[in-house]
Write an enzyme that holds these catalytic residues in place. Structure first.
Site, mmCIF file in Angstrom:
data_model
loop_
_atom_site.group_PDB
_atom_site.id
_atom_site.type_symbol
_atom_site.label_atom_id
_atom_site.label_comp_id
_atom_site.label_asym_id
_atom_site.label_seq_id
_atom_site.Cartn_x
_atom_site.Cartn_y
_atom_site.Cartn_z
ATOM 1 N N CYS A 286 -17.027 83.516 -43.579
ATOM 2 C CA CYS A 286 -16.627 82.428 -42.688
ATOM 3 C C CYS A 286 -17.824 81.658 -42.149
ATOM 4 O O CYS A 286 -17.724 80.900 -41.215
ATOM 5 C CB CYS A 286 -15.769 82.948 -41.549
ATOM 6 S SG CYS A 286 -16.612 84.135 -40.489
ATOM 7 N N GLY B 131 -35.876 54.701 -64.589
ATOM 8 C CA GLY B 131 -36.944 53.835 -64.125
ATOM 9 C C GLY B 131 -38.137 54.544 -63.505
ATOM 10 O O GLY B 131 -39.043 53.894 -63.012
ATOM 11 N N LYS C 31 -33.098 60.571 -73.746
ATOM 12 C CA LYS C 31 -33.142 59.316 -74.490
ATOM 13 C C LYS C 31 -33.315 59.601 -75.966
ATOM 14 O O LYS C 31 -32.607 59.047 -76.808
ATOM 15 C CB LYS C 31 -34.305 58.466 -73.957
ATOM 16 C CG LYS C 31 -34.187 56.999 -74.250
ATOM 17 C CD LYS C 31 -35.377 56.239 -73.671
ATOM 18 C CE LYS C 31 -35.307 56.109 -72.167
ATOM 19 N NZ LYS C 31 -36.567 55.618 -71.580
ATOM 20 N N ARG D 80 -26.388 57.286 -72.285
ATOM 21 C CA ARG D 80 -26.495 58.500 -71.471
ATOM 22 C C ARG D 80 -25.235 58.657 -70.641
ATOM 23 O O ARG D 80 -24.519 57.671 -70.425
ATOM 24 C CB ARG D 80 -27.720 58.443 -70.566
ATOM 25 C CG ARG D 80 -27.682 57.284 -69.599
ATOM 26 C CD ARG D 80 -28.984 57.175 -68.812
ATOM 27 N NE ARG D 80 -29.097 55.828 -68.267
ATOM 28 C CZ ARG D 80 -30.234 55.283 -67.827
ATOM 29 N NH1 ARG D 80 -31.348 55.965 -67.881
ATOM 30 N NH2 ARG D 80 -30.255 54.074 -67.351
ATOM 31 N N ARG E 21 -41.595 54.766 -75.259
ATOM 32 C CA ARG E 21 -40.680 54.950 -74.132
ATOM 33 C C ARG E 21 -40.654 56.393 -73.656
ATOM 34 O O ARG E 21 -40.512 57.312 -74.451
ATOM 35 C CB ARG E 21 -39.264 54.573 -74.556
ATOM 36 C CG ARG E 21 -39.171 53.321 -75.378
ATOM 37 C CD ARG E 21 -37.813 53.152 -76.015
ATOM 38 N NE ARG E 21 -36.747 52.955 -75.050
ATOM 39 C CZ ARG E 21 -35.456 52.956 -75.371
ATOM 40 N NH1 ARG E 21 -35.091 53.173 -76.627
ATOM 41 N NH2 ARG E 21 -34.554 52.784 -74.442
ATOM 42 N N SER F 56 -15.422 90.073 -42.713
ATOM 43 C CA SER F 56 -15.700 88.662 -42.957
ATOM 44 C C SER F 56 -17.189 88.432 -42.736
ATOM 45 O O SER F 56 -17.708 88.700 -41.653
ATOM 46 C CB SER F 56 -14.869 87.795 -42.009
ATOM 47 O OG SER F 56 -15.225 86.443 -42.188
ATOM 48 N N TYR G 173 -11.708 85.591 -50.157
ATOM 49 C CA TYR G 173 -11.597 84.185 -49.757
ATOM 50 C C TYR G 173 -12.917 83.675 -49.196
ATOM 51 O O TYR G 173 -13.795 84.452 -48.829
ATOM 52 C CB TYR G 173 -10.496 83.999 -48.707
ATOM 53 C CG TYR G 173 -10.781 84.656 -47.370
ATOM 54 C CD1 TYR G 173 -11.510 83.973 -46.391
ATOM 55 C CD2 TYR G 173 -10.331 85.944 -47.090
ATOM 56 C CE1 TYR G 173 -11.776 84.573 -45.165
ATOM 57 C CE2 TYR G 173 -10.601 86.550 -45.875
ATOM 58 C CZ TYR G 173 -11.327 85.857 -44.915
ATOM 59 O OH TYR G 173 -11.606 86.440 -43.707
ATOM 60 N N MET H 90 -40.328 56.672 -64.952
ATOM 61 C CA MET H 90 -41.521 56.771 -65.780
ATOM 62 C C MET H 90 -41.664 55.480 -66.563
ATOM 63 O O MET H 90 -40.968 54.524 -66.324
ATOM 64 C CB MET H 90 -41.425 57.987 -66.662
ATOM 65 C CG MET H 90 -41.566 59.268 -65.853
ATOM 66 S SD MET H 90 -41.331 60.699 -66.841
ATOM 67 C CE MET H 90 -39.682 60.438 -67.444
ATOM 68 N N HIS I 91 -31.565 48.428 -60.111
ATOM 69 C CA HIS I 91 -32.187 49.679 -59.679
ATOM 70 C C HIS I 91 -31.509 50.221 -58.429
ATOM 71 O O HIS I 91 -31.128 51.389 -58.359
ATOM 72 C CB HIS I 91 -33.676 49.436 -59.429
ATOM 73 C CG HIS I 91 -34.404 50.643 -58.939
ATOM 74 N ND1 HIS I 91 -34.637 50.874 -57.605
ATOM 75 C CD2 HIS I 91 -34.903 51.707 -59.603
ATOM 76 C CE1 HIS I 91 -35.282 52.026 -57.479
ATOM 77 N NE2 HIS I 91 -35.456 52.550 -58.673
HETATM 78 P P1 ADP Z 1 -35.979 53.152 -68.879
HETATM 79 O O1 ADP Z 1 -35.933 54.621 -69.080
HETATM 80 O O2 ADP Z 1 -36.706 52.740 -67.656
HETATM 81 O O3 ADP Z 1 -34.631 52.529 -69.046
HETATM 82 P P2 ADP Z 1 -36.536 52.346 -71.571
HETATM 83 O O4 ADP Z 1 -37.479 53.137 -72.375
HETATM 84 O O5 ADP Z 1 -35.105 52.591 -71.822
HETATM 85 O O6 ADP Z 1 -36.894 52.548 -70.036
HETATM 86 O O7 ADP Z 1 -36.915 50.839 -71.865
HETATM 87 C C1 ADP Z 1 -37.003 49.807 -70.965
HETATM 88 C C2 ADP Z 1 -36.253 48.605 -71.501
HETATM 89 O O8 ADP Z 1 -36.771 48.169 -72.741
HETATM 90 C C3 ADP Z 1 -34.799 48.880 -71.734
HETATM 91 O O9 ADP Z 1 -34.053 47.764 -71.348
HETATM 92 C C4 ADP Z 1 -34.713 49.089 -73.209
HETATM 93 O O10 ADP Z 1 -33.435 48.789 -73.698
HETATM 94 C C5 ADP Z 1 -35.762 48.136 -73.721
HETATM 95 N N1 ADP Z 1 -36.327 48.593 -74.995
HETATM 96 C C6 ADP Z 1 -36.908 49.778 -75.212
HETATM 97 N N2 ADP Z 1 -37.276 49.901 -76.504
HETATM 98 C C7 ADP Z 1 -36.909 48.775 -77.116
HETATM 99 C C8 ADP Z 1 -36.999 48.316 -78.469
HETATM 100 N N3 ADP Z 1 -37.519 49.062 -79.422
HETATM 101 N N4 ADP Z 1 -36.519 47.098 -78.748
HETATM 102 C C9 ADP Z 1 -35.977 46.347 -77.766
HETATM 103 N N5 ADP Z 1 -35.860 46.711 -76.487
HETATM 104 C C10 ADP Z 1 -36.318 47.917 -76.158
HETATM 105 MG MG MG Z 2 -33.514 52.741 -70.489
#
Ligand code: ADP
Ligand code: MG
Ligand code: MG
Length: 866
Positions: A813, A100, A21, A335, A91, A745, A833, A102, A451
């Site tokens: 094999c 999702g 990220k 990503r 984040r 083989s 092979y 962490m 999810h």
């Molecule tokens: P995950 O890894 O579970 O996707 P994220 O860190 O990406 O968690 O964030 C969870 C949600 O919050 C995502 O939808 C992300 O786009 C939103 N989000 C994170 N940071 C910001 C921010 N600075 N402003 C607005 N939305 C945010």
């Molecule tokens: Mg995210």
């Protein structure tokens, strides 16, 4: 030591340090894509934190403070300010994508005073308190471990009391009240007031996100995806942008191509007046992305343009998070998109055609193991079936199983070996262990980016999401599907490729290779050096193998030819005979059967080599269990043949040495079949006769002599006479054995058993499971070749065998021949092979090409993630 990097810092240090990220945010910032300002605290800091009893490393707090100051400068707002505060999100984000798993906290920096300031400065009180109640909930959950349901229940109660359906229907006063309720929940649960200091919030949030690396669901996910436990997560601190400011704001998720099919288009979902997780959490049903074109045309156009920019930059399909604040677009994450095997193939082929990537990149970036998804039986597209419910085709494949309504039950039943379908309103990261155990997933809510959908695609499991016609009574453990009420254990079938749900089990048909698949495999064939053969015992299997591109048969087992109604009694007669003459008489009657079988296989494989393995299993396998013996004589014979450990008993070439007449009959059948087919078709089969379980030079010397003499007595054919290498002694003495062999083989199943001292059946049922769960071993050596032990023995056999016979033909094999990493190892060893089951031939072709590309240093694809 430096721990913190701004997004616009050109020295940004890559995904290992910044996480997926963080490095994505930095790259996007530097590309000029609109991203809110922010910084990343590296995974180094996380590792230090976890290693030192959960204490932030020295100097980190000061370093964070410096970067907060820089953020204040850039944004013109102050963190902790009470009139127009700078708010941030905190984040998680590891180097490997764990969607999702962490934690993330939004709107950090608000407190009782600042929320009033935010209301005044934006003139939007509703928005200010909506943000505050979200902060209190997320902070309470993530930092203090408060059960989120406590908050959600109060939100639900409030909506009910106000007779409204959605959170957007609540007004400023409602949300102000809700924030107050949330604060009292916080106080009840922690014995403290909700922290008012912004910096205090930030420090504790950073610690909590580091700590979330070790939460149970993240651990389960890592195990399932073979992600190492010690890489840690980075923390991203990002200026908040607000999708919850009203109708010209919103938040969404999109893919640059369809993650199920790989087709181009606008794939994604959008929710107006919403924040963060609202889209994926199924709070309201999100709108398809195209609808954003009308609601927010400028932001939409910019998004489409940005999608193209990112795909060009990463030269790969992206999965993007964005937010629109008052009509202005911001990107929050990009990503490499998780995708199905079909989508991976389509995207790779079209990107090659678009000139975005080269053929070798296209070949290198397909996950060979994922091809398995396409090679599973599927629902017959022409079958006339009653569709009980329909949802989104969230992750393709067919699956039948008994329904279960929670993850724990799925796990428990899965452990008992029952196929189950997990049926949920919507899955959450806490359901991960149940999703791993289930054959398929059905949800009522949630879209293509929910999810359930994302995780199922990552696992290659069928998923039908958002099947709104299904309803669940969680308490009663029943679901109503297509008007029928079903209970736990009732069987349904999902077709994740069409989104259809059927009642009961459904007949499946064999898979077919589509055009993209064919294209990529044809490209792969240009790169690989290993040949790929199939293990096939019947003309049907042989034909299937050819269809999948097999270049011969590497293992044709002959034992099944001894079964069958007409044959087994004759085989038993042979075993029961008192002397050689009696055995020969019975064998004489078996010969025509074997000859017929070989003719069928030779014809199916015309022009390609066929390796026939002479009889391998111990003879008692052809006799009934003791209780079913027909008379005393048979009982005696069964007792006499009983062995304490048949795997190490009288089997393989030991049979041929003790009862040469058996192998003699088999060889005679082979020669006669070869001559008959040559005469009939004008094309001589390429015959390879293989002796199993050789450990001593003398065994093979005798058997070769027998083979040669038998062939010469019958006529003239071209053939090779070789041996399996499946005992450690054979590897060690490969130089001696090679003198009597035209080819080797590897039989890596027996070689693994004998080298490791594992009996496979006992190991996989018992201690091996424990070893894998407790990290004594990180891989099942029966699935992936144990390079260190078995692999070294193989290397020795190759060197010693070729040491006396230059260019000795060597293959494998065992089942390993169809497993990507083992194929790569065979390439490295310089084998000629690999041979595997027909359905794995495509996978082996691709894996062999990837091994060759990796060796030549051609572009290696690193799966992006965030
Ligand atoms: P995950 O890894 O579970 O996707 P994220 O860190 O990406 O968690 O964030 C969870 C949600 O919050 C995502 O939808 C992300 O786009 C939103 N989000 C994170 N940071 C910001 C921010 N600075 N402003 C607005 N939305 C945010
Ligand atoms: Mg995210
Ligand atoms: Mg064997």
């Amino acid at each position: 030591m430096r721990y913190v990097y701004d997004f616009d810092d050109p020295e940004g240090a890559g995904r290992e340090l910044l996480g997926g990220k963080g490095s994505g945010l930095a790259e996007m910032t530097q590309l000029g894509v609109p991203v809110p300002a922010g910084f990343t605290i590296s995974t180094d800091a996380c590792r230090a934190y976890l290693a030192h009893g959960r204490r932030l490393p020295d100097g980190l707090e000061e370093e964070i403070a410096e970067h907060v100051a820089r953020l204040e400068e850039k944004t013109g707002k102050r963190f902790g300010d009470t009139s127009d505060p700078l708010l941030v999100s905190v984040r998680s984000g590891a180097a490997v994508s764990m969607p999702g798993m962490m934690d993330t906290i939004l709107n950090l920096g608000l407190n009782d005073e600042a929320v009033e300031g935010l209301a005044r400065s934006t003139g939007n009180e509703r928005f200010a308190f909506d943000s505050y109640r979200r902060l209190i909930q997320m902070y309470g959950e993530v930092v203090d471990g408060i059960d989120g349901h406590r908050f959600e229940q109060r939100l639900t109660d409030l909506k009910q009391a106000k007779h409204v359906q959605h959170d957007t229907d609540l007004d400023a006063d409602d949300l102000r009240g809700l924030a107050g309720v949330f604060k009292s929940i916080y106080r009840e649960e922690t014995g403290r007031d909700f922290p008012q200091g912004a910096r205090d919030q930030l420090t504790r949030a950073v610690q909590a996100v580091f700590g979330s690396w070790d939460n149970p669901r993240a651990q389960v996910y890592r195990r399932a995806h073979r992600i190492p436990d010690d890489i840690g997560t980075a923390v991203n601190v990002v200026q908040m942008v607000f999708g919850n400011k009203g109708d010209t704001s919103g938040t969404g998720v999109c893919f640059t191509r369809d993650p199920s099919t790989g087709e181009q288009g606008y794939y994604g979902e959008f929710l107006a007046n919403a924040q963060g997780e609202d889209v994926v959490a199924g709070i309201r049903t999100p709108r398809p992305l195209v609808e954003m074109r009308e609601a927010l045309p400028e932001a939409f156009d910019q998004l489409v343009e940005t999608m193209a920019t990112l795909e060009r930059h990463y030269r790969d399909m992206q999965d993007i998070e964005f937010t629109v604040e008052d009509g202005t677009l911001y990107l929050l994450q990009t990503r490499g998109a998780k995708r199905t095997a079909a989508a991976a193939l389509k995207a790779a082929v079209s990107m090659t055609e678009e000139g975005l990537i080269t053929r070798d990149e296209a070949v290198a970036r397909i996950d060979a193991a994922s091809l398995d998804q396409l090679l599973h039986p599927m629902i017959d597209p022409h079958a006339k079936l009653d569709v009980a419910a329909k949802g989104l085709n969230a992750s393709p494949g067919a699956a039948s199983g008994g329904i279960v309504f929670d993850a724990d039950t799925a796990e428990a039943r899965g452990r008992d070996g029952d196929p189950v379908i997990l049926v949920r309103w919507e899955t959450t990261p806490d359901d991960i262990h149940g999703m791993i155990a289930a054959q398929g997933i059905l949800t009522v809510h949630g879209g293509m980016t929910s999810h359930a959908a994302v995780v199922a695609r990552g696992m290659g499991k069928p998923c039908v999401a958002g099947a709104e016609g299904v309803s669940i009574d969680q308490a009663a453990k029943t679901a109503t599907i297509g008007g029928r009420t079903l209970g736990e254990g009732d069987v349904i079938t999902l077709d994740g490729g069409t989104g259809r749900v059927y009642l009961g089990p459904v007949e499946l048909v064999p898979p077919q290779i589509n055009e993209d698949f064919e294209t990529v495999l044809t490209w792969a064939d240009d790169f690989r050096r290993l040949k790929v053969r199939a293990n096939a015992d019947t003309p049907d299997d042989a034909a299937k193998a050819r269809e999948f591109g097999a270049e011969g048969i590497g293992l044709c087992r002959t034992e099944h030819m001894f079964f069958g109604e007409e044959r087994l009694p004759v085989v038993q007669e042979m075993i029961m005979a008192d002397d050689e003459a009696g055995r020969r008489a019975a064998l004489e009657r078996l010969l025509p059967f074997q000859q017929g079988d070989f003719e069928g296989i030779f014809e199916a494989m015309a022009g390609l080599p066929v390796t026939i393995r002479l009889l391998d299993p111990p003879l008692h396998e052809f006799l009934p269990p003791l209780e079913q013996a027909r008379d005393e004589k048979m009982r005696q014979r069964i007792r006499a043949l009983q062995e304490a450990n048949p795997m190490l008993g009288t089997r393989g070439c030991r049979l041929g040495v003790m009862y040469p007449e058996i192998y003699e009959m088999q060889v005679r059948a082979i020669v006669r079949a070869a001559i008959a087919v040559s005469e009939r078709t004008g094309e001589a089969p390429l015959v390879e006769i293989m002796h199993p379980l050789v450990g001593f030079e003398e065994e093979l010397r005798r058997l070769r002599e027998l083979t040669v003499a038998t062939i010469e007595a019958e006529g003239e054919i071209e053939y090779l006479c070789g041996t399996m290498i499946e005992l450690p002694r054979a590897c060690v003495r490969a130089d001696e054995i090679a003198q009597h062999a035209d080819f080797f083989s590897f039989g890596t199943n027996d070689l693994t058993q004998t080298a490791l001292g594992f009996s496979r059946d006992d190991a996989e049922g018992k201690f091996l499971t424990y070893y894998l769960e407790h990290d004594v071993l990180d891989r099942n050596p029966f699935e992936t070749i144990d390079r260190g032990g078995v692999g070294d023995l193989m290397r020795m056999a190759v060197e010693r065998g070729r040491g006396v016979k230059d260019g000795l033909k060597i293959g494998i094999c065992g089942e390993h021949g169809g497993e990507a990493q083992s194929v790569a190892f065979c390439h490295e060893l310089g084998l000629d092979y690999v041979s595997c089951s027909p359905y794995r031939v495509p996978l082996a072709r691709l894996a062999a090409a990837q091994a060759a590309l990796a060796e030549s240093g051609a572009a290696q694809y690193v799966a992006a993630g965030g």
